[in-house]
Design an enzyme around this catalytic site. Structure first.
Site, PDB file in Angstrom:
ATOM      1  N   GLY A  69      48.261  44.662  44.166  1.00  0.00           N
ATOM      2  CA  GLY A  69      48.021  44.563  42.728  1.00  0.00           C
ATOM      3  C   GLY A  69      47.180  45.698  42.170  1.00  0.00           C
ATOM      4  O   GLY A  69      47.485  46.252  41.108  1.00  0.00           O
ATOM      5  N   ASN A 149      43.463  35.265  35.982  1.00  0.00           N
ATOM      6  CA  ASN A 149      43.040  34.841  37.321  1.00  0.00           C
ATOM      7  C   ASN A 149      41.784  33.982  37.312  1.00  0.00           C
ATOM      8  O   ASN A 149      41.484  33.305  38.286  1.00  0.00           O
ATOM      9  CB  ASN A 149      42.808  36.070  38.210  1.00  0.00           C
ATOM     10  CG  ASN A 149      41.929  37.097  37.559  1.00  0.00           C
ATOM     11  OD1 ASN A 149      42.239  37.617  36.493  1.00  0.00           O
ATOM     12  ND2 ASN A 149      40.810  37.398  38.179  1.00  0.00           N
ATOM     13  N   GLN A 178      49.190  36.995  39.360  1.00  0.00           N
ATOM     14  CA  GLN A 178      48.960  35.546  39.505  1.00  0.00           C
ATOM     15  C   GLN A 178      50.182  34.727  39.075  1.00  0.00           C
ATOM     16  O   GLN A 178      50.093  33.503  38.952  1.00  0.00           O
ATOM     17  CB  GLN A 178      47.743  35.107  38.673  1.00  0.00           C
ATOM     18  CG  GLN A 178      46.422  35.680  39.146  1.00  0.00           C
ATOM     19  CD  GLN A 178      45.960  35.111  40.484  1.00  0.00           C
ATOM     20  OE1 GLN A 178      46.419  34.055  40.925  1.00  0.00           O
ATOM     21  NE2 GLN A 178      45.046  35.801  41.139  1.00  0.00           N
ATOM     22  N   THR A 237      54.523  57.099  54.188  1.00  0.00           N
ATOM     23  CA  THR A 237      55.481  56.447  55.089  1.00  0.00           C
ATOM     24  C   THR A 237      55.479  54.942  54.833  1.00  0.00           C
ATOM     25  O   THR A 237      54.422  54.314  54.781  1.00  0.00           O
ATOM     26  CB  THR A 237      55.111  56.760  56.560  1.00  0.00           C
ATOM     27  OG1 THR A 237      55.074  58.178  56.690  1.00  0.00           O
ATOM     28  CG2 THR A 237      56.123  56.171  57.522  1.00  0.00           C
ATOM     29  N   CYS A 325      36.688  38.910  43.205  1.00  0.00           N
ATOM     30  CA  CYS A 325      36.141  40.266  43.143  1.00  0.00           C
ATOM     31  C   CYS A 325      34.727  40.275  42.594  1.00  0.00           C
ATOM     32  O   CYS A 325      33.899  41.060  43.001  1.00  0.00           O
ATOM     33  CB  CYS A 325      36.997  41.154  42.266  1.00  0.00           C
ATOM     34  SG  CYS A 325      38.690  41.091  42.729  1.00  0.00           S
TER      35      CYS A 325
END
Ligand SMILES: Cc1ncc(COP(=O)(O)O)c(C=O)c1O
Length: 382
Positions: A69, A149, A178, A237, A325
């Site tokens: 995200g 959220n 979310q 990659t 967070c």
């Protein structure tokens, strides 16, 4: 154990881990290699992309794999700013976005872009009329999340999209981190949405994987330059095993979606109705269709959120302060602040976030634990 912190992250499903394990062991070549170890890796990467696109009703070329995200949000915001800086430097967003959006905007402000942060109402919702009023001839991006959220508000994405029909050059981004598996694809993939960002660890796949939906014909400047993977849009990659596992998780999510949304609604309602009976409990989320099925935010007045989190931990129940967070930094919840909730009450807020694994028995156990937790705080509350 009762895990009620699914908006922070979800447990990886065994079938998803099995796919990751199998691909890591058997199809570990670099998809860009020309030899016979590269070809199956390339084929599986593209098969995963086709599968995700089909499950979401979009084109395979509209799915770009990312690390999650935060990367998706940063890419769409800064990629738009870089690609469109000659046309304008004005961006519109809401005052309740995740830090990945908020802080990307702040960085652009330092570089001379101008950002309008729209207010929200008492339920955390943006008013579409405010978007209309904020639009200018130099606006290049509107970025509004699908599901908040912290408290679970569903934003009026379709209505904002209708306004933006008259502004075809403006990019419309939706942070949908979310929203996947919550019965909201018609909102997230509504006509005018150009970009939507997703993170696999929110739907039982692995950390460090995710994708961006980018509507055909819409251009972003790449942020990660290098070997030109993902059609030059995101070099590096490819994490083939991670993306194959993510495709499998989305298939499983979609198979269960209708049932799991109903179940989350039932579990949420059982807890909501219990909490409603307490004088000193303040509920920020409600049971109307304006809230996603999986988030319930409340406060026990006078008791700090982290104290409540730890009290439930003693009952082997895992909830959080309003977002993972900010929870360790003890930052005041930004959504509640934007809703003009008084700071003292906002500091008491906690979030329950449900997943498909949660049952009504979990709600009953939570409610019983709540009675004890509340009784324990009685002296502080009164
Ligand atoms: C709404 C929202 N956007 C973005 C993110 C960031 O996602 P990630 O953890 O994959 O970087 C989160 C994570 O909690 C989120 O809830």
């Amino acid at each position: 154990m009762i895990y009620f912190d699914n908006s922070a992250t979800t447990p990886v499903w065994p079938e998803v881990l099995a796919t990751f394990d199998q691909v890591t062991k058997q199809i570990w070549g670099n998809p860009s290699s020309l030899h016979k170890l590269g070809e199956p890796a390339w084929n599986l990467l593209e098969q995963s992309r086709r599968q995700i696109a089909q499950l979401l009703g979009v084109l395979p070329s509209e799915i770009i794999f990312t690390s999650g995200g935060s990367e998706g949000d940063n890419w769409v915001i800064k990629g738009t700013a870089l690609a469109k800086r000659q046309f304008g430097k004005h961006i519109i967003t809401s005052s309740v976005e995740h830090a990945a959006v908020r802080n990307a905007m702040a960085q652009l402000e330092e570089l001379g872009f101008e950002v309008t942060y729209l207010p929200v109402d008492q339920t955390g919702r943006v008013k579409p009329a405010d978007v209309q009023a904020a639009l200018r001839s130099d606006t290049i991006l509107v970025s509004i999340m699908a599901v908040n959220n912290e408290i679970g508000t569903i934003q009026p994405i379709k209505e904002i999209g209708e306004i933006l029909q008259a502004y075809p050059r403006v990019h419309f981004m939706v942070d949908a981190v979310q929203a996947l598996g919550k019965g909201l694809d018609d909102v997230v993939f509504s006509d005018r949405v150009d970009f939507a960002t997703f993170s696999a660890h929110k739907f039982h796949a692995l950390r460090g994987t995710g994708f961006v939906y980018a509507k055909q014909g819409r251009q972003l400047a790449p942020l990660i330059n290098g070997g030109g993977q993902e059609r030059g849009q995101r070099s590096g990659t490819e994490n083939v095993a991670g993306f194959a596992a993510m495709a499998r998780a989305i298939r499983l999510v979609k198979e269960k979606e209708a049932q799991s949304v109903k179940q989350e609604q039932a579990v949420r309602a059982a807890i909501f109705k219990h909490l409603q009976q307490f004088d000193h409990v303040h509920l920020f989320s409600d049971l109307t269709p304006q809230f996603a099925s999986h988030v319930l935010c409340f406060a026990i007045e006078g008791v700090r959120g982290e104290t409540v989190v730890h009290a439930f931990e003693d009952h082997d129940i895992y909830i959080s302060t309003t977002s993972a967070c900010s929870s360790k930094k003890q930052a005041e919840a930004s959504t509640l602040a934007a809703m003009k909730v008084p700071t003292r009450l906002a500091e008491s807020a906690v979030r329950i976030s449900l997943g498909d694994q949660n049952t009504l028995a979990d709600a009953v156990a939570f409610n019983q634990a709540f009675d004890q937790v509340y009784a324990g705080f009685q002296k502080i509350i009164d």
